[in-house]
Design an enzyme around this catalytic site. Structure first.
Site, PDB file in Angstrom:
ATOM      1  N   SER A  14     -88.667  -7.072  32.263  1.00 56.47           N
ATOM      2  CA  SER A  14     -87.391  -6.869  32.956  1.00 56.47           C
ATOM      3  C   SER A  14     -87.483  -5.879  34.126  1.00 56.47           C
ATOM      4  CB  SER A  14     -86.300  -6.465  31.952  1.00 56.47           C
ATOM      5  OG  SER A  14     -86.148  -7.468  30.953  1.00 56.47           O
TER       6      SER A  14
ATOM      7  N   ASN B   7     -94.768 -13.757  37.689  1.00 55.27           N
ATOM      8  CA  ASN B   7     -95.163 -14.803  36.742  1.00 55.27           C
ATOM      9  C   ASN B   7     -94.009 -15.793  36.707  1.00 55.27           C
ATOM     10  OD1 ASN B   7     -95.804 -16.399  34.552  1.00 55.27           O
ATOM     11  ND2 ASN B   7     -95.378 -14.816  33.012  1.00 55.27           N
TER      12      ASN B   7
ATOM     13  N   GLY C  91     -87.851 -10.811  29.455  1.00 55.96           N
ATOM     14  CA  GLY C  91     -86.767 -11.784  29.602  1.00 55.96           C
ATOM     15  C   GLY C  91     -85.488 -11.381  28.887  1.00 55.96           C
TER      16      GLY C  91
ATOM     17  N   HIS D 278    -100.706 -13.972  27.931  1.00 58.76           N
ATOM     18  CA  HIS D 278     -99.276 -13.615  27.980  1.00 58.76           C
ATOM     19  C   HIS D 278     -98.686 -13.793  26.578  1.00 58.76           C
ATOM     20  CE1 HIS D 278     -95.006 -13.817  28.950  1.00 58.76           C
ATOM     21  NE2 HIS D 278     -95.303 -13.176  30.051  1.00 58.76           N
TER      22      HIS D 278
ATOM     23  N   GLU E 258     -96.941  -5.334  28.371  1.00 61.44           N
ATOM     24  CA  GLU E 258     -95.643  -5.993  28.337  1.00 61.44           C
ATOM     25  C   GLU E 258     -95.067  -5.955  26.924  1.00 61.44           C
ATOM     26  OE1 GLU E 258     -95.180  -8.919  31.784  1.00 61.44           O
ATOM     27  OE2 GLU E 258     -96.106 -10.008  30.143  1.00 61.44           O
TER      28      GLU E 258
ATOM     29  N   LYS F 158     -93.821 -18.604  35.219  1.00 64.74           N
ATOM     30  CA  LYS F 158     -93.691 -19.366  33.952  1.00 64.74           C
ATOM     31  C   LYS F 158     -93.504 -20.857  34.279  1.00 64.74           C
ATOM     32  CE  LYS F 158     -91.792 -15.232  31.938  1.00 64.74           C
ATOM     33  NZ  LYS F 158     -91.186 -14.620  30.795  1.00 64.74           N
TER      34      LYS F 158
ATOM     35  N   GLU G   9     -96.115 -15.166  25.595  1.00 64.84           N
ATOM     36  CA  GLU G   9     -95.615 -16.526  25.323  1.00 64.84           C
ATOM     37  C   GLU G   9     -96.760 -17.457  24.948  1.00 64.84           C
ATOM     38  OE1 GLU G   9     -93.440 -16.929  29.003  1.00 64.84           O
ATOM     39  OE2 GLU G   9     -92.089 -15.339  28.332  1.00 64.84           O
TER      40      GLU G   9
HETATM   41  C1  PEP Z   1     -93.101 -11.757  32.037  1.00 66.87           C
HETATM   42  O1  PEP Z   1     -92.886 -12.922  31.865  1.00 66.87           O
HETATM   43  O2  PEP Z   1     -94.274 -11.381  32.080  1.00 66.87           O
HETATM   44  C2  PEP Z   1     -91.962 -10.843  32.183  1.00 66.87           C
HETATM   45  C3  PEP Z   1     -92.209  -9.564  32.212  1.00 66.87           C
HETATM   46  O3  PEP Z   1     -90.732 -11.405  32.304  1.00 66.87           O
HETATM   47  P1  PEP Z   1     -89.362 -10.662  32.750  1.00 66.87           P
HETATM   48  O4  PEP Z   1     -89.692  -9.862  33.976  1.00 66.87           O
HETATM   49  O5  PEP Z   1     -88.398 -11.771  33.026  1.00 66.87           O
HETATM   50  O6  PEP Z   1     -88.945  -9.794  31.614  1.00 66.87           O
END
Ligand code: PEP
Length: 250
Positions: free
Chosen positions: A213, A10, A173, A95, A167, A12, A97
């Site tokens: 992460s 992803n 992040g 998501h 998630e 973003k 966000e």
């Molecule tokens: C995400 O944006 O879905 C995500 C899991 O980000 P990250 O891997 O950077 O934690």
């Protein structure tokens, strides 16, 4: 039939169209895999460049969002038919966000999931609890509700095309990864809910990813868990070392 591992990126709001094309062209050999499915979900404006760069490779290109109406006065939104027209086969829906900054509710997520499926686009439907919710001990109820509402009206045939991404918001992040046991526990709850809703045979076919992460160092342990079928990866999907996630088992 064994579920294939999916390594999904992803991006973003990162990468211009030119950067997207260069990244895929430069790394397509390293991202090649016979046994892992590879997907980059990219900003809408990058889609044509990314699709062109990925042509003839194993790399799938998806969108990060879409709207649930076919067309009309929805300034700035992307219609499912627009994705369809480009040949996009995956779209991230819900998501955290989008939920946090753009007020997406479970009901909106559900409308988008249904609309994506109507267009033959596989939704990568996200769910996950905040740190407060985990500390309050409501993770299971919260995630069950998100998944249950997100899948309302999705029949047993269609749900096989849905990818569910667990998630935990506190792991996105932040560099803090859920332990493989924590991730497996929630992905197992999601699988159990799918059994309740659709029966064991259908539930066995639905891919459930972990996101938060994920990197080349922790992917192998996470993906070895019985209910984790790959990862949804943010930061680490912007780097050539995403190849380490794809080749986690080598
Ligand atoms: C995400 O944006 O879905 C995500 C899991 O980000 P990250 O891997 O950077 O934690």
């Amino acid at each position: 039939m064994a579920r294939r591992i999916l390594a999904a990126g992803n991006w973003k709001m990162n990468m211009t169209p030119a950067e997207a094309a260069a990244f895929i062209n430069d790394n397509k050999a390293a991202f090649a895999s016979d046994d892992v499915d590879v997907l980059f979900c990219v900003p809408a404006i990058d889609l044509p460049a990314a699709l062109a760069a990925a042509e003839g490779t194993n790399i799938n290109i998806g969108a990060e969002n879409m709207y649930f109406e076919e067309k009309g006065a929805f300034t700035g939104e992307i219609a499912p038919g627009m994705l369809d027209d480009l040949g996009v086969k995956f779209v991230i829906i819900g998501h955290s966000e989008r939920r946090e900054y753009f007020a997406e509710t479970d009901e909106i997520v559900n409308k988008k999931v249904l609309k994506a499926l109507e267009h033959g686009i596989c939704p990568v439907m996200c769910c996950g609890e905040s740190l407060t919710q985990r500390e309050q001990g409501v993770t299971q109820e919260w995630v069950r509700q998100q998944v249950k509402i997100g899948l309302l009206g999705v029949d047993a045939d269609a749900v096989k095309k849905v990818v569910i991404a667990y998630e935990p918001i506190w792991a996105i992040g932040t560099g803090v990864t859920a332990t493989s046991d924590q991730a497996e526990e929630v992905c197992g709850w999601i699988r159990a809910l799918l059994v309740e809703l659709y029966g064991a045979d259908v539930a066995e076919e639905v891919r459930v990813l972990y996101g938060g992460s994920v990197n080349g160092g922790n992917a192998a342990e996470l993906f070895a868990k019985p209910n984790i079928d790959g990862g949804l990866v943010g930061g680490a999907s912007l780097k050539p070392s995403f190849a380490d996630i794809i080749h986690y088992n080598k």
